[in-house]
Design a protein around this motif. Sequence first.
Motif, mmCIF file in Angstrom:
data_model
loop_
_atom_site.group_PDB
_atom_site.id
_atom_site.type_symbol
_atom_site.label_atom_id
_atom_site.label_comp_id
_atom_site.label_asym_id
_atom_site.label_seq_id
_atom_site.Cartn_x
_atom_site.Cartn_y
_atom_site.Cartn_z
ATOM 1 N N ILE A 34 0.913 -1.273 -0.263
ATOM 2 C CA ILE A 34 -0.155 -0.002 0.080
ATOM 3 C C ILE A 34 0.850 1.163 -0.077
ATOM 4 C CG2 ILE A 34 -1.643 1.447 1.181
ATOM 5 C CD1 ILE A 34 -2.476 -1.645 2.698
ATOM 6 N N THR A 35 0.747 2.223 -1.045
ATOM 7 C CA THR A 35 1.462 3.210 -1.226
ATOM 8 C C THR A 35 0.734 4.693 -0.854
ATOM 9 O OG1 THR A 35 3.263 2.171 -2.448
ATOM 10 C CG2 THR A 35 3.193 4.358 -2.293
ATOM 11 N N LEU A 36 0.953 5.158 0.057
ATOM 12 C CA LEU A 36 0.578 6.670 0.276
ATOM 13 C C LEU A 36 1.354 7.607 -0.257
ATOM 14 C CD1 LEU A 36 -1.665 8.704 1.499
ATOM 15 C CD2 LEU A 36 -0.454 8.250 3.701
ATOM 16 N N GLN A 37 0.545 8.601 -1.276
ATOM 17 C CA GLN A 37 1.456 9.516 -1.764
ATOM 18 C C GLN A 37 0.797 11.028 -1.114
ATOM 19 O OE1 GLN A 37 4.475 9.339 -3.720
ATOM 20 N NE2 GLN A 37 4.471 11.432 -2.968
ATOM 21 N N LEU A 38 1.576 11.652 -0.653
ATOM 22 C CA LEU A 38 1.125 12.997 -0.129
ATOM 23 C C LEU A 38 1.943 14.189 -0.759
ATOM 24 C CD1 LEU A 38 1.460 11.874 3.689
ATOM 25 C CD2 LEU A 38 -0.789 12.474 2.488
ATOM 26 N N ASP A 39 1.207 15.124 -1.180
ATOM 27 C CA ASP A 39 1.609 16.307 -1.904
ATOM 28 C C ASP A 39 2.215 17.249 -0.630
ATOM 29 O OD1 ASP A 39 2.336 18.513 -3.155
ATOM 30 O OD2 ASP A 39 0.417 18.817 -3.741
ATOM 31 N N MET A 40 3.552 17.459 -0.919
ATOM 32 C CA MET A 40 4.425 17.896 0.117
ATOM 33 C C MET A 40 4.671 19.525 -0.315
ATOM 34 S SD MET A 40 4.902 15.771 2.531
ATOM 35 C CE MET A 40 6.234 15.998 3.543
ATOM 36 N N LYS A 41 3.622 20.056 -1.070
ATOM 37 C CA LYS A 41 3.998 21.603 -1.542
ATOM 38 C C LYS A 41 4.130 22.226 -0.172
ATOM 39 C CE LYS A 41 1.454 25.103 -3.922
ATOM 40 N NZ LYS A 41 0.072 25.267 -4.534
ATOM 41 N N PRO A 42 5.074 23.393 -0.084
ATOM 42 C CA PRO A 42 4.794 24.407 0.815
ATOM 43 C C PRO A 42 3.694 25.338 0.693
ATOM 44 C CG PRO A 42 7.076 24.378 -0.239
ATOM 45 C CD PRO A 42 6.147 23.456 -1.197
ATOM 46 N N ARG A 43 3.093 25.306 1.906
ATOM 47 C CA ARG A 43 1.847 26.216 1.742
ATOM 48 C C ARG A 43 1.779 27.249 2.894
ATOM 49 N NH1 ARG A 43 -3.217 22.253 1.129
ATOM 50 N NH2 ARG A 43 -4.329 24.409 0.622
ATOM 51 N N MET A 44 1.210 28.462 2.742
ATOM 52 C CA MET A 44 1.108 29.613 3.583
ATOM 53 C C MET A 44 -0.322 29.473 4.261
ATOM 54 S SD MET A 44 2.995 32.605 1.736
ATOM 55 C CE MET A 44 2.266 32.632 0.088
ATOM 56 N N ILE A 45 0.046 30.068 5.393
ATOM 57 C CA ILE A 45 -1.417 29.854 6.364
ATOM 58 C C ILE A 45 -1.495 31.148 6.992
ATOM 59 C CG2 ILE A 45 -1.824 28.759 8.874
ATOM 60 C CD1 ILE A 45 -0.035 26.466 8.146
ATOM 61 N N MET A 46 -2.735 31.397 7.489
ATOM 62 C CA MET A 46 -3.219 32.579 8.223
ATOM 63 C C MET A 46 -3.943 32.072 9.211
ATOM 64 S SD MET A 46 -5.918 34.038 5.737
ATOM 65 C CE MET A 46 -7.454 33.348 4.927
ATOM 66 N N ALA A 47 -3.931 32.927 10.261
ATOM 67 C CA ALA A 47 -4.654 32.668 11.615
ATOM 68 C C ALA A 47 -5.951 33.445 11.602
ATOM 69 C CB ALA A 47 -3.876 33.145 12.672
ATOM 70 N N ASP A 48 -6.994 32.931 12.429
ATOM 71 C CA ASP A 48 -8.214 33.504 12.635
ATOM 72 C C ASP A 48 -7.899 35.121 13.151
ATOM 73 O OD1 ASP A 48 -10.509 34.549 14.120
ATOM 74 O OD2 ASP A 48 -11.345 32.490 13.935
ATOM 75 N N ASN A 49 -8.659 36.087 12.308
ATOM 76 C CA ASN A 49 -8.461 37.303 12.772
ATOM 77 C C ASN A 49 -8.664 37.954 14.175
ATOM 78 O OD1 ASN A 49 -7.905 39.866 11.221
ATOM 79 N ND2 ASN A 49 -9.966 40.524 12.069
ATOM 80 N N LYS A 50 -9.265 36.939 14.842
ATOM 81 C CA LYS A 50 -9.229 37.159 16.325
ATOM 82 C C LYS A 50 -7.971 36.952 17.211
ATOM 83 C CE LYS A 50 -14.119 35.526 16.973
ATOM 84 N NZ LYS A 50 -14.472 34.943 15.374
ATOM 85 N N VAL A 51 -6.897 36.230 16.409
ATOM 86 C CA VAL A 51 -5.777 36.330 17.020
ATOM 87 C C VAL A 51 -5.087 37.583 16.571
ATOM 88 C CG1 VAL A 51 -3.634 34.818 17.265
ATOM 89 C CG2 VAL A 51 -5.703 33.763 16.753
ATOM 90 N N LYS A 52 -5.006 38.572 17.611
ATOM 91 C CA LYS A 52 -4.381 39.882 17.030
ATOM 92 C C LYS A 52 -2.887 39.531 16.805
ATOM 93 C CE LYS A 52 -3.928 41.728 22.250
ATOM 94 N NZ LYS A 52 -2.704 41.949 21.968
ATOM 95 N N ASP A 53 -2.055 38.888 17.788
ATOM 96 C CA ASP A 53 -0.721 38.879 17.188
ATOM 97 C C ASP A 53 -0.170 38.290 15.904
ATOM 98 O OD1 ASP A 53 0.882 39.482 20.284
ATOM 99 O OD2 ASP A 53 -1.174 38.494 20.489
ATOM 100 N N ASP A 54 -1.201 37.675 15.326
ATOM 101 C CA ASP A 54 -1.126 37.057 13.837
ATOM 102 C C ASP A 54 -1.635 37.962 12.805
ATOM 103 O OD1 ASP A 54 0.523 35.298 15.480
ATOM 104 O OD2 ASP A 54 -1.096 33.765 15.196
ATOM 105 N N ARG A 55 -2.370 39.022 13.094
ATOM 106 C CA ARG A 55 -2.944 39.673 11.975
ATOM 107 C C ARG A 55 -1.962 40.375 10.969
ATOM 108 N NH1 ARG A 55 -6.894 42.845 16.067
ATOM 109 N NH2 ARG A 55 -8.389 41.272 16.554
ATOM 110 N N GLY A 56 -2.121 40.298 9.838
ATOM 111 C CA GLY A 56 -1.321 40.817 8.829
ATOM 112 C C GLY A 56 -0.061 39.886 8.380
ATOM 113 N N CYS A 57 -0.218 38.522 8.900
ATOM 114 C CA CYS A 57 0.973 37.742 8.704
ATOM 115 C C CYS A 57 0.692 36.497 8.509
ATOM 116 C CB CYS A 57 1.653 37.451 10.416
ATOM 117 S SG CYS A 57 2.199 39.005 11.171
ATOM 118 N N ILE A 58 1.768 35.787 7.657
ATOM 119 C CA ILE A 58 1.565 34.456 7.400
ATOM 120 C C ILE A 58 2.652 33.504 7.960
ATOM 121 C CG2 ILE A 58 0.798 34.959 5.143
ATOM 122 C CD1 ILE A 58 4.012 33.866 5.017
#
Length: 673
Positions: A546-570
């Motif tokens: 059984i072979t599982l192949q996962l796409d390991m593409k780098p991806r950018m993330i944002m936080a919920d806007n309620k997390v003020k310390d992460d606003r405007g950041c990725i």
Amino acid sequence: MKKSLLTLLLASATAVGAIAQPAIAGYPYQQVPFTSVKLAPNSFFGERLKAAKEVTIPLAFSKCKSEHRYENFEKAAHPSDKYVVQKFMLFPFDDTDVYKTIEGASYMLQSFPDKKLVNYIDSILTIVGKAQENDGYLYTARTMNPAHPHPWSGGKRWQKAEELSHELYNLGHLLDAAVAHFQATGSRKFLDIARRYADCVVREVGPKAGQSCVVPGHQIAEMGLAKLYLATGDKRYLDEAKFFLDYRGKTNTRNTYTQSNLPVVEQREAWGHAVRAGYMYAGMADIAALTKDSAYIKAIDRIWNNIVSKKYYLTGGVGARHEGEAFGADYELPNLTAYNETCAAIAQCYLNLRLFMLHGDSKYIDCLERTLYNGVISGMSIDGGRFFYPNPLSSDGKYKFNADGTTTRQPWFGCACCPSNLCRFIPSVPGYVYAVRGNDVYVNLFMAGEADINVGGKHMKLVTETNYPWDGRVSIRVKECGNKKASVMIRIPNWARGEVTPGGLYSFIDKQEEGWSIIVNGKKRYPETWDKGYFRVINVRKGDVITLQLDMKPRMIMADNKVKDDRGCIAVERGPLVYCAESADNFGANTNQIYVNKKASFKLTKDYSIKNTEADGTIFKVDALQTEAQLLTDNSEGNLQLRDMQLTLIPYYAWNHRGTSCMNVWLKTTELK
């Protein structure tokens, strides 16, 4: 190890190659025990185990000697009113350093059999056993000088159990270690010591007349007692664990710091000391699973939901506040001042494993994996000899996040709970890889190695080949299979299905939803049954691949806007790994002034070298990510401007191996709103 003993082991733990069914009702879903799983030596976690074997465990044993941990037991064996206890032990929980180190060494014996180590542990147990009082009580902070015990201990047994004595906390670690030692060696020497103390507690602590009606000030005894119940079949231990939880919030001590402000089944969110909380929540999950108590199931489910949807760092860490080493309010997730104690991350792994064993849902393993690959292993250096207590998501090179005023990993701490906890947890990881229920085998974590598994009373042997987490290909070969109805359940990680974390606290910026495929014997397959995040491959046979192949593409993330310390950041992830920018890889730049475009593309740089200047100067390699970015700097006229630069990101767990530096997981974006 005799089969009659094996049938009593936790989650049907067996010696390698032996198959035995549990003698008592356990979790709906059961771990394949560490004794049945071997990780490949050169694999990602195989290397972590090697570092623990060669450096961490020997270091912990040496610290037990140099910091007088063994001597405390020796003094307790020969009490004297001349002993000034606090001169010998800084904290009354110092005994647990011995227990945790033995636990880690016991797990390690499966991966690296060592007769000399077995004998050394046995010699330590002789010292420990001699310190035990006639009725089973084992607590050197009192026993070495009963008339004048450690100031935190109180004048008599259990008097300060809800405050600072840690008598019951010590019990919990003793039980965990004793069961692990029994599983690994078959020797009852440690288990008998532990049971005698547990029996003492059962007799003396409880709600009946003549007993001390107290609960642990620092939780973990609940988990240990549940484990002892599974290892022995003696229901008194499970009942005592439930008493400790049932009476929390009902005794004289009531505060959020120790999660005693309300009865546990009335609690709705995570508050207080994050390690105490994590251990208590894991104990609640034990009780929920082992007694099927609906009130406990509902309570722990809603607390878990509160954590992952509102109080959970991207790295899988918890505990926003230095003050009280505690959870913060909802969405209170600062980066520079994050506490994220290593022990709290380990406690989250315990909690998520137990919730999986209760519900069988992959979302708990998704969270466990995130915490394991980021929040836990960041706490131990690559060489295995230096440690973090807190694990912030940002560093300016100046803020002293360690309690001792330092900004780098340290070789040990006066309060050594994190190093000794890593010492016991890392070697236990093989027991987290697989699980079983009926005819189903669950592949939860993707680690190269092999496993002997009891599935439906029949033997199955799986061999896994993978370079995960650097590569997304996971090949699982069915080497043996005696069960014609067996199915293999492959976890499809939530990040491969378009989700960062359950509850939506974090989300991907792009809209890619699916990034995986399953191939069985060379043919692409679609789920015969899709069950709680698992792809079911039915009726597997010897020789199937059984072979599982996962796409390991780098991806950018944002936080919920309620997390003020992460606003405007990725932030950036690749597979299960969270990445960060460290000044050492970026021309000494202040990483807090780096800006990344939301549409940036990343180049994978394999075998990127990092020199471990904090230890022996050896070089280790990681897969790094590079992209074009901008740095905010002064121009020749003294005005601020954005200057183009090439940004290099490394896995978060690998930072701070080159001394004090700036580091950021969350990076500013040029598309600020």
